[in-house]
Design an enzyme around this catalytic site. Structure first.
Site, short mmCIF file in Angstrom:
data_model
loop_
_atom_site.label_atom_id
_atom_site.label_comp_id
_atom_site.label_asym_id
_atom_site.label_seq_id
_atom_site.Cartn_x
_atom_site.Cartn_y
_atom_site.Cartn_z
N LYS A 112 0.82 -1.22 0.00
CA LYS A 112 0.00 0.00 0.00
C LYS A 112 0.85 1.26 0.00
CE LYS A 112 -4.32 -1.86 1.67
NZ LYS A 112 -5.45 -1.78 2.57
N LYS A 195 -5.38 -11.01 -6.46
CA LYS A 195 -6.62 -11.15 -5.71
C LYS A 195 -7.60 -10.05 -6.11
CE LYS A 195 -6.05 -8.22 -1.67
NZ LYS A 195 -6.45 -7.95 -0.32
N LYS A 198 -10.24 -3.90 -3.94
CA LYS A 198 -10.79 -2.60 -4.34
C LYS A 198 -9.69 -1.70 -4.88
CE LYS A 198 -10.58 -0.49 0.18
NZ LYS A 198 -10.36 -1.62 1.10
N1 AQP Z 1 -9.93 -11.33 -2.90
C1 AQP Z 1 -10.22 -11.75 -1.67
N2 AQP Z 1 -10.44 -13.05 -1.43
C2 AQP Z 1 -10.74 -13.49 -0.18
N3 AQP Z 1 -10.87 -12.67 0.88
C3 AQP Z 1 -10.66 -11.35 0.70
N4 AQP Z 1 -10.71 -10.28 1.53
C4 AQP Z 1 -10.43 -9.16 0.82
N5 AQP Z 1 -10.18 -9.47 -0.46
C5 AQP Z 1 -10.33 -10.82 -0.58
C6 AQP Z 1 -11.05 -10.36 2.95
O1 AQP Z 1 -12.08 -9.43 3.22
C7 AQP Z 1 -12.01 -9.05 4.60
C8 AQP Z 1 -12.23 -7.56 4.73
O2 AQP Z 1 -11.12 -6.91 4.22
P1 AQP Z 1 -10.78 -5.41 4.48
O3 AQP Z 1 -11.81 -4.69 5.16
O4 AQP Z 1 -9.39 -5.35 5.01
O5 AQP Z 1 -10.81 -4.98 3.04
P2 AQP Z 1 -9.59 -4.79 2.24
O6 AQP Z 1 -8.47 -5.74 2.57
O7 AQP Z 1 -9.34 -3.34 2.37
O8 AQP Z 1 -10.18 -5.21 0.86
P3 AQP Z 1 -9.31 -5.17 -0.35
O9 AQP Z 1 -10.16 -5.09 -1.52
O10 AQP Z 1 -8.33 -6.29 -0.25
O11 AQP Z 1 -8.65 -3.76 -0.11
P4 AQP Z 1 -7.28 -3.25 -0.56
O12 AQP Z 1 -7.35 -3.21 -2.04
O13 AQP Z 1 -7.22 -1.90 0.06
O14 AQP Z 1 -6.26 -4.22 -0.04
C9 AQP Z 1 -10.64 -9.50 5.09
O15 AQP Z 1 -10.81 -10.63 5.94
C10 AQP Z 1 -9.92 -9.90 3.86
O16 AQP Z 1 -9.03 -10.97 4.09
#
Ligand code: AQP
Length: 332
Positions: A112, A195, A198
């Site tokens: 990030k 993966k 977002k």
């Molecule tokens: N692709 C994925 N497959 C399985 N599990 C996933 N999680 C996120 N992406 C996947 C799980 O969702 C939960 C909530 O995550 P968060 O609130 O931390 O959201 P995040 O990580 O910000 O979501 P993103 O899309 O992965 O965000 P960025 O792009 O910012 O990194 C967690 O339990 C996570 O494991």
């Protein structure tokens, strides 16, 4: 009953399919068997720049989606992280127990901060995993249902719990990750080597649960597969098709081998058309239920207030123990 704790960020507005299949779906199941604490992690959301109005709206929206997904406030404790000040308080103690090098090894921060430019990344983003450690330890959680991307943070939580217990005496439960192999990682529909996320996904590769169902169907139909024609699960050789089979299987409860048999001799197009229909059937009522919760913000806020009260009772007790153990003078 063993205890579980997990959280989700309110940053993006809509949850995506990876959030749902990797985490939230398990949360719903676990409220039947566990003493479950789930929260919208707004403190984590401000580790990257936020718009205050949007954050407030997205926090309610996240809670509404969790309820729409099936969380029941009678069966679990659902709350907003900033309503329980103990999270920030224990995080400070944990910050002081974490090595700088140890925190520097967290891959989520590396990814990030690289994206933002190292000088732009906040110290909050750096200590994000340590706040997460505090989140988990405050509730003495035995298990933490998350996707694979969070495994390293749960390892850090275990290390810090053991370090604290070793240095100051038994205080925290050492938690385990709860990661279902099948849905641990849902992949981007356009680039199945990364993966679904977002921040990294292109709009076409990311299924937002609150998108127009027609948009969702279109994205499924244009998912990247491969030049072969056989519908078979093989995560290494056929990551795109395997991802579609995982999604299909999880949403319908049909085991993957059964799907492979049903689609023997058929084209990728048939699989995608059917999965698009399955997705539409899933997201349509999900969107409606989310909207119903949003239409009644007073009830929603009152669910969250009750959740915070229940959460605080547990969190305050753990924090008091931790404060005492590290040698803080009790405030009389
Ligand atoms: N692709 C994925 N497959 C399985 N599990 C996933 N999680 C996120 N992406 C996947 C799980 O969702 C939960 C909530 O995550 P968060 O609130 O931390 O959201 P995040 O990580 O910000 O979501 P993103 O899309 O992965 O965000 P960025 O792009 O910012 O990194 C967690 O339990 C996570 O494991």
């Amino acid at each position: 009953r063993p205890r579980v704790l997990s959280g989700i960020q309110p940053t993006a507005g809509s949850f995506h399919l990876g959030n749902y299949l990797g985490a939230v779906r398990q949360w719903v199941a676990l409220q039947e068997t566990h003493d479950a604490f789930y929260m919208v992690v707004d403190l984590h959301a401000i580790t990257v720049p936020q718009d205050p109005q949007e954050l407030r709206a997205n926090t309610r929206l996240a809670a509404a989606q969790l309820l729409a997904a099936g969380l029941d406030p009678e069966r679990c404790t659902l709350f907003v992280q900033s309503h329980v000040p103990e999270h920030a308080q224990l995080a400070w103690v944990m910050n002081c127990l974490t090595g700088f090098g140890e925190a520097s090894r967290m891959t989520q921060f590396k990814d990030k901060s690289a994206k933002q430019g190292a000088d732009r990344a906040s110290v909050g983003l750096f200590t994000y995993p340590i706040l997460q450690v505090a989140d988990i330890l405050l509730y003495q959680a035995h298990e933490v249902p998350v996707g694979e991307d969070q495994r390293q943070h749960i390892e850090l939580t275990r290390d810090l719990a053991e370090r604290f217990n070793g240095r100051f005496g038994a205080t925290f439960t050492v938690p385990k990750p709860y990661i279902l192999r099948e849905t641990a990682k849902i992949y981007d529909l356009q680039d199945p080597s990364i993966k679904m996320s977002k921040s990294a996904s292109t709009p076409k590769g990311l299924i937002n649960l609150l998108d127009e169902p027609r948009t969702t169907a279109k994205k499924v139909k244009s998912a990247v597969t491969d030049t072969d024609t056989v519908i078979r699960y093989d995560a290494d050789a056929k990551p795109g098709v395997s991802n579609l089979l995982t999604i299909y299987s999880t949403l319908t409860g049909t085991p993957v081998p059964e799907l492979e048999r049903a689609y023997e001799g058929r084209m990728y197009g048939a699989l995608k058309t059917d999965l698009a229909e399955v997705m539409v059937e899933f997201v349509t009522p999900f969107r409606e239920r989310t909207q119903q919760y949003l239409d009644d913000p007073e009830s929603l806020d009152s669910i969250l207030a009750k959740g915070a009260e229940k959460a605080r009772a547990v969190a305050a007790e753990t924090l008091a123990q931790a404060y005492d153990k590290v040698g803080f003078l009790p405030a009389k």
